[in-house]
Design a protein around this motif. Structure first.
Motif, PDB file in Angstrom:
ATOM      1  N   GLY A  68      45.325  33.602  37.001  1.00  0.00           N
ATOM      2  CA  GLY A  68      43.972  33.106  36.752  1.00  0.00           C
ATOM      3  C   GLY A  68      42.961  34.227  36.627  1.00  0.00           C
ATOM      4  O   GLY A  68      42.092  34.204  35.743  1.00  0.00           O
ATOM      5  N   ALA A  69      43.072  35.237  37.490  1.00  0.00           N
ATOM      6  CA  ALA A  69      42.132  36.362  37.421  1.00  0.00           C
ATOM      7  C   ALA A  69      42.276  37.104  36.090  1.00  0.00           C
ATOM      8  O   ALA A  69      41.282  37.490  35.471  1.00  0.00           O
ATOM      9  CB  ALA A  69      42.362  37.308  38.602  1.00  0.00           C
ATOM     10  N   ASP A 101      49.972  31.976  43.136  1.00  0.00           N
ATOM     11  CA  ASP A 101      48.824  32.790  43.505  1.00  0.00           C
ATOM     12  C   ASP A 101      47.767  32.787  42.398  1.00  0.00           C
ATOM     13  O   ASP A 101      48.047  32.390  41.277  1.00  0.00           O
ATOM     14  CB  ASP A 101      49.299  34.221  43.777  1.00  0.00           C
ATOM     15  N   PRO A 102      46.561  33.246  42.708  1.00  0.00           N
ATOM     16  CA  PRO A 102      45.506  33.253  41.684  1.00  0.00           C
ATOM     17  C   PRO A 102      45.533  34.474  40.776  1.00  0.00           C
ATOM     18  O   PRO A 102      44.565  34.722  40.070  1.00  0.00           O
ATOM     19  CB  PRO A 102      44.211  33.213  42.522  1.00  0.00           C
ATOM     20  N   TYR A 103      46.637  35.215  40.724  1.00  0.00           N
ATOM     21  CA  TYR A 103      46.672  36.458  39.956  1.00  0.00           C
ATOM     22  C   TYR A 103      46.584  36.202  38.450  1.00  0.00           C
ATOM     23  O   TYR A 103      45.847  36.881  37.733  1.00  0.00           O
ATOM     24  CB  TYR A 103      47.944  37.251  40.281  1.00  0.00           C
TER      25      TYR A 103
END
Lengths: 243, 243, 243
Positions: A16-17, A12-14
């Protein structure tokens, strides 16, 4: 430098955020992944992974540690000072294996963060400000003297050795135990008796052995195979060390 | 710059510990992951992955390469100089596909490393010192002229083409072979005859094709699917190229 | 700064090769992974992941976005300017959820790239040149006014609430929907009626709930479990919100 340890995984992009937020507050600050592969919501394994990794990072490193099933509830957000490093995360035991820790509750002005993603909205900004020096540890908030602790079960002495258990299984299928490392004797596990050796390559092909792993814990391993799969080992499985 | 290639996976904190060690010796040095997804202890795939990746990194890059089932045994730790880059790792064939290599055995003063995690305790520190210039290649240790080599099977000429085999399967299910890339002809694999095309999108939806992949090897692919799963392809499976 | 979002996964050396190319063109440029875990060739989920992540990166960030089943065909390579950030990738809808976008087709001198790996051979070099300032957005190529768009299905109003659907399932097993976040009401999903809460920890152990997730979408979650596995949820599954 900032180091990240979470149970977010990398699909998931978590993560990355979180890194985007850090880059916005602390441009150019090096950010290193310790791991994002803590089993989901497994605070104990998260604490053990942190225990295995933090000594290898230089003093001054600020760790963001997020295994946080209680996010958005009354569990406190904290910063821990230990061993010349800082650790930011939830007060749920994840940060409780650190040596001689000083705990402070995060209590700084700022918009109320979301109730579902404190890794991005609270812990990362605080860590970025600590890493740049914009925020000092003493200004994080009040001292906490009742931080939540988790206990790692201690081995039990027996007449002819020690009885311990598997703490977790790594990606090679090695079963890491709570027994202290040693270079002699034998172990009993799953009805088998295995020799204690000093290197994986000391085992014959396919052979099962015990040895002192990279975190100074005794582990059960199989050459060219997965000891955990072969022996059916999971966390909690009994492992006995014989002199 | 330092680049890392291992079979450690990303679930455990092992890669993080290596990066912590590097950061302590070479603060601010950029560290890039080539991959940590080499199948566990698969030296041949590790060598092929390195072969596919190193040309895309700039000259001067120092690679740490660890697929090391023989860690702690008598296998030698080495540094290889090739193509204006340096490669640090075990002498087990992992570094043997590099062009015009010069091998040196690591023989520098320092505490005896652990016998289970040379990636963290030996290869990363050596790489960090090479990358900062604190250690020169000529000072690594004596030249080695009998480094371990692995061989990638060569395709065999047949009356009407070439017979090759699958080397590995990538994450999209593409089966990468030892056949040189081409833009015409057809392949026979698993009893099917597939056209050679020049782009994945040249196949109809669900269609099976062969094409020259990003490493200039012929590969078998399926549009919107996994060729390896559909055709039951594993490393070693025969693939014939017909003119 | 450069940020990467792809469907390449981390098992293969493909992401590493992209980073090597960037390091050769823009030495020292920070490169951050948004994620490489977009399901293979799933352009819609890629667009949703980008939508969830880009606001957390600082203005000026250059994103390389590659979910590209049409690589090597006539689909256009583009750069999008939106929200003071740049986005480089294929014109297949992946970049079509950005606000007030300006699209340009990449049309700059250079060797013809491979037809199988534009991420490495076209998009990364362009992004590196944009990030260093060697290439300006206005010089990328001609404006495009017919960029490919994908549509995210909108919730439908019903007499007593809204009917929506699952867009994707994250690594915790949370099912993220197209319904706007809310802090009251209840949802109907898979024949169950679940309360809307405001934090994962508000659920009892094992409890199923709905809540506003970190991207301001309503999601279905299970405490200490996977809501998607428990309820059999996949993308497209109906979720109804009741006031």
């Amino acid at each position: 430098m900032i180091a990240l340890l979470t149970d977010f995984g990398l699909a998931d992009p978590y993560v990355g955020a979180m890194k985007g937020v850090i880059a916005g507050i602390a441009p150019g600050m090096p950010v290193i992944d310790v791991t994002h592969g803590v089993p989901p919501q497994d605070v104990r394994v998260g604490a053990l992974f942190l225990d295995a990794a933090w000594p290898w990072f230089p003093p001054g490193t600020v760790f963001v540690c997020v295994v946080d099933p209680g996010v958005g509830t009354r569990r406190r957000p904290i910063v821990v000072s230990a061993a010349d490093r800082l650790f930011v995360g939830p007060d749920n035991g994840l940060l409780s294996l650190l040596p001689d820790p000083i705990f402070r509750r995060i209590d700084v002005a700022g918009p109320l963060p979301s109730r579902t993603f404190h890794g991005r909205d609270l812990f990362s900004p605080i860590a970025a400000r600590l890493a740049t020096g914009a925020l000092a540890f003493v200004d994080v908030g009040p001292l906490v003297d009742d931080a939540v602790r988790i206990d790692i079960p201690a081995p039990r002495a027996e007449t002819d050795g020690w009885s311990g258990e598997v703490l977790y299984v790594d990606g090679f299928g090695n079963a890491i135990t709570n027994l202290a490392g040693t270079d002699s004797g034998s172990v009993e596990v799953s009805g088998e008796r295995l020799p204690v050796v000093t290197a994986y390559g000391d085992a014959p092909p396919g052979g099962l052995v015990a040895l002192t792993g990279s975190t100074n814990r005794l582990e059960v391993a199989q050459r060219d195979g997965s000891a955990a799969a072969t022996l059916g080992l999971r966390p909690g499985a009994t492992v006995r060390l014989r002199a």
